[in-house]
Design an enzyme around this catalytic site. Structure first.
Site, PDB file in Angstrom:
ATOM      1  N   SER A 159     -11.237   1.056   2.623  1.00 17.67           N
ATOM      2  CA  SER A 159     -10.724   0.743   3.739  1.00 17.67           C
ATOM      3  C   SER A 159     -10.036   1.712   4.283  1.00 17.67           C
ATOM      4  O   SER A 159      -9.375   2.702   3.851  1.00 17.67           O
ATOM      5  CB  SER A 159      -9.618  -0.394   3.216  1.00 17.67           C
ATOM      6  OG  SER A 159     -10.187  -1.389   2.699  1.00 17.67           O
ATOM      7  N   ARG A 164       0.814  -0.946  -0.010  1.00 16.45           N
ATOM      8  CA  ARG A 164      -0.097  -0.127  -0.148  1.00 16.45           C
ATOM      9  C   ARG A 164       0.825   1.354   0.033  1.00 16.45           C
ATOM     10  O   ARG A 164       0.484   2.119   0.658  1.00 16.45           O
ATOM     11  CB  ARG A 164      -1.026  -0.045   1.348  1.00 16.45           C
ATOM     12  CG  ARG A 164      -1.982  -1.296   1.254  1.00 16.45           C
ATOM     13  CD  ARG A 164      -2.753  -1.045   0.006  1.00 16.45           C
ATOM     14  NE  ARG A 164      -3.829  -2.169   0.007  1.00 16.45           N
ATOM     15  CZ  ARG A 164      -3.350  -3.406  -0.556  1.00 16.45           C
ATOM     16  NH1 ARG A 164      -2.567  -3.599  -1.354  1.00 16.45           N
ATOM     17  NH2 ARG A 164      -4.333  -4.164  -0.667  1.00 16.45           N
ATOM     18  N   GLU A 192      -5.040   4.291   6.036  1.00 10.07           N
ATOM     19  CA  GLU A 192      -5.011   3.953   4.615  1.00 10.07           C
ATOM     20  C   GLU A 192      -5.693   5.118   3.652  1.00 10.07           C
ATOM     21  O   GLU A 192      -5.268   5.612   2.824  1.00 10.07           O
ATOM     22  CB  GLU A 192      -5.545   2.644   4.304  1.00 10.07           C
ATOM     23  CG  GLU A 192      -5.580   2.398   2.853  1.00 10.07           C
ATOM     24  CD  GLU A 192      -5.780   0.829   2.293  1.00 10.07           C
ATOM     25  OE1 GLU A 192      -6.412   0.613   1.054  1.00 10.07           O
ATOM     26  OE2 GLU A 192      -5.571  -0.094   3.226  1.00 10.07           O
TER      27      GLU A 192
END
Length: 321
Positions: free
Chosen positions: A232, A183, A302
């Site tokens: 998310s 990520r 995130e």
């Protein structure tokens, strides 16, 4: 309280703005851009017509003016005090291109929706892109955060990325130069991604369709896709699932103001109708504190958070604890 002044900033750009073909909007409301439908004003928003227009604008922009880039706003939380400086919002018309670029290769513009590249790959028997069908947002964000789901990640498919720097110079970055990890990309935050070349592999269309259907079914079953959400909220810590940690800490369904951790998937934060940026970030930091107290694990955001807090409405990490 007004925290930004876009008209004054617009005046600093000089007569060169007359050469621009894109749209300049002083004091642009970011709650119309983000999927959360919350947040303050962008001091000045520029929507370039195409790459050349973006280059022209960047050469006009004074070095001391902050620059922020947004796409479709899917994974973005804007604070209520607004975003100082310029927000560049790439347009679908200028940056939404999608085309075949050789055997098993696809070139996509930064604002092209992730699911569109998955659909093109299926139509042409190109495997390796089914996971994009379940990721909200656009390719630019996927490139920046190495978006992934359902066993696939962006870094597995990227050949090269084209980007523009703050001075208006165009660069081409290889997969290695993107510096992908979980990520995350280590490519300079100052680069504006404009398009990318991807490569898959030959695969039966029926197999790709089945994989995409599985992604869609999973998303519709376990995620609050019809809510105002940013996807998310937290990254999965190594060896753990963020949603399980949140659930174990009592975070499922937790409400603060107009913000709530979804009861369906508790790593999704939603705007129940009138949430402010403060409500959303306060809820997120409350969850981080509860998880740390319960399990000793520190969740990392995130969702990207941008802008200024309103005076007296600051949110400290872990609520200062």
């Amino acid at each position: 309280m007004k925290q930004v002044d876009g008209v004054k900033l617009l005046g600093r750009l000089g007569e060169g703005v007359n050469e621009l073909r894109g749209r300049l909007t002083p004091d642009a409301p970011m709650d119309r851009v983000t999927w959360f439908r919350a947040g303050g004003l962008a001091e000045l928003m520029f929507q370039p017509h195409d790459v050349d227009d973006l280059v022209t604008f960047l050469k006009l922009l004074p070095e001391d003016v902050p620059l922020t880039v947004v796409g479709v706003g899917s994974n973005l939380l804007v604070r209520d005090g607004g975003i100082p400086g310029v927000v560049v919002r790439l347009s679908a018309k200028g940056f939404g291109n999608l085309e075949l670029a050789g055997e098993n290769r696809i070139r996509a513009g930064a604002i092209c929706p992730d699911k569109h590249i998955a659909a093109m790959a299926m139509d042409n028997g190109i495997g390796g892109f089914h996971f994009y069908y379940g990721i909200p947002g656009s390719i630019g964000g996927a490139l920046r955060m190495n978006a992934g789901a359902n066993g696939g990640e962006t870094r597995e498919r990227v050949v090269e990325v084209r980007a523009v720097d703050r001075q208006g110079n165009i660069h081409t970055l290889s997969n290695e130069e993107m510096g992908y990890t979980y990520r995350h990309s280590s490519a300079s935050e100052g680069l504006i991604f404009v398009d990318a070349l991807f490569e898959g592999y030959p695969e039966d269309r029926a197999k790709i369709r089945a994989d995409m259907d599985a992604v869609r079914l999973h998303r519709e079953t376990v995620q609050p896709i019809r809510e105002k959400t940013g996807g998310s909220t937290f990254k999965n810590p190594e060896g753990h699932s963020a949603w399980e940690l949140i659930d174990e800490a009592g975070g499922r369904g937790l409400v603060i103001g107009g913000a709530q951790m979804s009861s369906l998937h508790c790593n999704f934060m939603i705007n129940t109708g009138n949430a402010t940026g403060y409500d959303l970030e306060y809820l997120g930091e409350t969850i981080r504190r509860r998880v740390r107290e319960h399990s000793g694990i520190q969740l990392e955001w995130e969702i990207k958070r941008l802008g200024l807090f309103m005076p007296g409405r600051e949110v400290e990490p872990f609520l200062g604890g």
